[in-house]
Design an enzyme around this catalytic site. Structure first.
Site, PDB file in Angstrom:
ATOM      1  N   GLU A 113       0.957  -0.884   0.050  1.00 26.10           N
ATOM      2  CA  GLU A 113      -0.150  -0.057  -0.094  1.00 26.10           C
ATOM      3  C   GLU A 113       1.160   0.874   0.070  1.00 26.10           C
ATOM      4  OE1 GLU A 113      -3.449   1.690   2.566  1.00 26.10           O
ATOM      5  OE2 GLU A 113      -3.572  -0.673   2.197  1.00 26.10           O
ATOM      6  N   ASP A 115       0.114   5.344   0.340  1.00 21.76           N
ATOM      7  CA  ASP A 115      -1.014   6.412   0.995  1.00 21.76           C
ATOM      8  C   ASP A 115      -0.357   7.552   0.698  1.00 21.76           C
ATOM      9  OD1 ASP A 115      -2.795   4.126   2.063  1.00 21.76           O
ATOM     10  OD2 ASP A 115      -1.742   4.131   3.743  1.00 21.76           O
ATOM     11  N   GLU A 117      -3.421  10.243   2.534  1.00 24.99           N
ATOM     12  CA  GLU A 117      -4.490  10.205   3.665  1.00 24.99           C
ATOM     13  C   GLU A 117      -4.615  11.759   3.984  1.00 24.99           C
ATOM     14  OE1 GLU A 117      -5.701   6.622   6.295  1.00 24.99           O
ATOM     15  OE2 GLU A 117      -4.081   6.823   6.760  1.00 24.99           O
ATOM     16  N   ARG A 143       5.193   3.131   8.358  1.00 24.57           N
ATOM     17  CA  ARG A 143       6.354   4.293   7.662  1.00 24.57           C
ATOM     18  C   ARG A 143       5.070   5.227   7.834  1.00 24.57           C
ATOM     19  NH1 ARG A 143       8.339  -1.064   6.425  1.00 24.57           N
ATOM     20  NH2 ARG A 143       9.716  -1.223   6.786  1.00 24.57           N
ATOM     21  N   TRP A 208     -10.872   8.086  15.363  1.00 21.41           N
ATOM     22  CA  TRP A 208      -8.875   8.015  15.557  1.00 21.41           C
ATOM     23  C   TRP A 208      -8.095   9.839  14.759  1.00 21.41           C
ATOM     24  CZ3 TRP A 208      -5.801   8.641  11.287  1.00 21.41           C
ATOM     25  CH2 TRP A 208      -6.362   8.062  10.214  1.00 21.41           C
ATOM     26  N   ARG A 287       7.150   3.702  19.812  1.00 16.80           N
ATOM     27  CA  ARG A 287       7.020   2.532  18.442  1.00 16.80           C
ATOM     28  C   ARG A 287       8.319   1.750  18.064  1.00 16.80           C
ATOM     29  NH1 ARG A 287       4.336   4.693  13.648  1.00 16.80           N
ATOM     30  NH2 ARG A 287       3.635   3.143  13.111  1.00 16.80           N
TER      31      ARG A 287
END
Length: 337
Positions: A113, A115, A117, A143, A208, A287
């Site tokens: 994928e 993206d 967004e 990422r 979210w 993370r």
């Protein structure tokens, strides 16, 4: 296998060398703009998708009933994919607009994928933009990068582009590169490498998208309408049955495309990132105790990003593709606007 390029010309040679000139100029000017019927199918949303200007423009809307979206008719292995987009105005908290490539319908456990967004916001605060890359189902290693923009994307149309080759991915805004992602040996299969379709969607990401779900979609302001025009699909179209072709894989012209980025373009990209990037996964020590192998750590950049409120990403990610209706996925949760 014989490669088909139904809408992009009869010769792969021309695709390669026109892309070289595209990267050198930073613009897709002169590339064929497809009408909706030539290049796309409705994904979901019934009458929330409306075609305008004899198929040269598409409006997607989100209301209390559903969002909407469309998908390219063909699969592509590398290429130049772009659209002019005008986002909804006023209160847009919880609204997510996505312009992205994916093969999640064919590879549910190891999909790729790429993206763009767009994350809505409360009144008085602008949309934010997020880019993300998955390869071979590497959804546990997002990422993401997140940015503010130097303009209000709801005021007018602006141009957003994904350039994807076998070794690079470049995201452009108004022909300015904002992110270059290079394939490294250490990444293994985490770089997108399988044919993908192009998608565009609008959906409710209340859980979210804005302040970690604190501000939700308010349907008092619906319908939320995003406008698309100047749709360009320019690349290696792949037969969905034969699926792959040596004429697309590892071709030298594709490998060399991104080396044509000019010093001027690189300077603009560096300036954009210094002024407008607010988050990068490479510096997220919550993370990643150790930065992913493709990251090149810039101490000044790391220090600058510390001033922004933390962004956390949790949960899994489920790609629904053509089967989704209201929401495309369980996505990242932002703690701050």
């Amino acid at each position: 296998m014989v490669m088909k390029l139904p809408h992009l010309g009869s010769c792969l040679f021309l695709v390669f060398f026109s892309l070289v000139s595209i990267v050198a100029s930073g613009s897709g000017k002169g590339l064929p703009i497809l009408s909706f019927d030539e290049g796309y199918n409705q994904l979901f949303g019934d009458d929330n998708l409306v075609i305008h200007r004899d198929g040269k423009a598409v409006h997607l809307s989100l209301n209390e009933r559903t969002g909407s979206g469309f998908v390219s008719q063909d699969l592509y292995l590398h290429g130049y994919f772009s659209a002019s987009i005008k986002l909804p105005a006023d209160y847009t908290a919880g609204v997510v607009v996505a312009f992205y490539m994916s093969n999640g319908d064919m590879f549910e456990k190891n999909h790729d994928e790429i993206d763009f967004e767009f994350l809505g916001n409360i009144r008085g605060k602008n949309w934010r933009i997020q880019t993300n890359i998955y390869g071979n189902g590497s959804t546990s290693a997002g990422r993401e990068e997140r940015y503010n923009l130097w303009f209000d994307p709801a005021d007018d149309f602006h141009h957003y582009t994904i350039l994807w080759t076998a070794s690079h991915i470049i995201f452009y805004v108004d022909n300015i590169p904002i992110r270059e992602f290079k394939r490294t040996a250490e990444m293994g299969g985490d770089f997108p490498s399988k044919p993908m379709s192009l998608y565009a969607t609008i959906w409710d990401g209340s859980d979210w998208a804005t302040n970690g779900g604190k501000y939700r979609v308010n349907y008092k302001y619906a319908p939320y309408v995003v406008e698309f025009s100047d749709l360009v699909l320019h690349g290696c179209a792949v037969d969905p049955i034969e699926f792959s072709s040596k004429r697309c894989d590892g071709t030298q012209s594709w490998e060399q495309l991104t080396t044509s980025i000019t010093p001027s373009q690189r300077s603009k990209m560096d300036s954009f990132r210094r002024k407008h990037m607010t988050y990068s996964y490479c510096y997220d020590q919550t993370r990643y105790k150790v930065a992913p192998p493709e990251c090149v750590i810039n101490p000044r950049e790391a220090e600058r990003l510390k001033k922004f409120d933390p962004v956390t990403f949790g949960g899994g990610r489920r790609h629904h593709g053509k089967r989704h209706h209201h929401m495309r996925a369980s996505r990242s949760e932002a703690d701050s606007i």
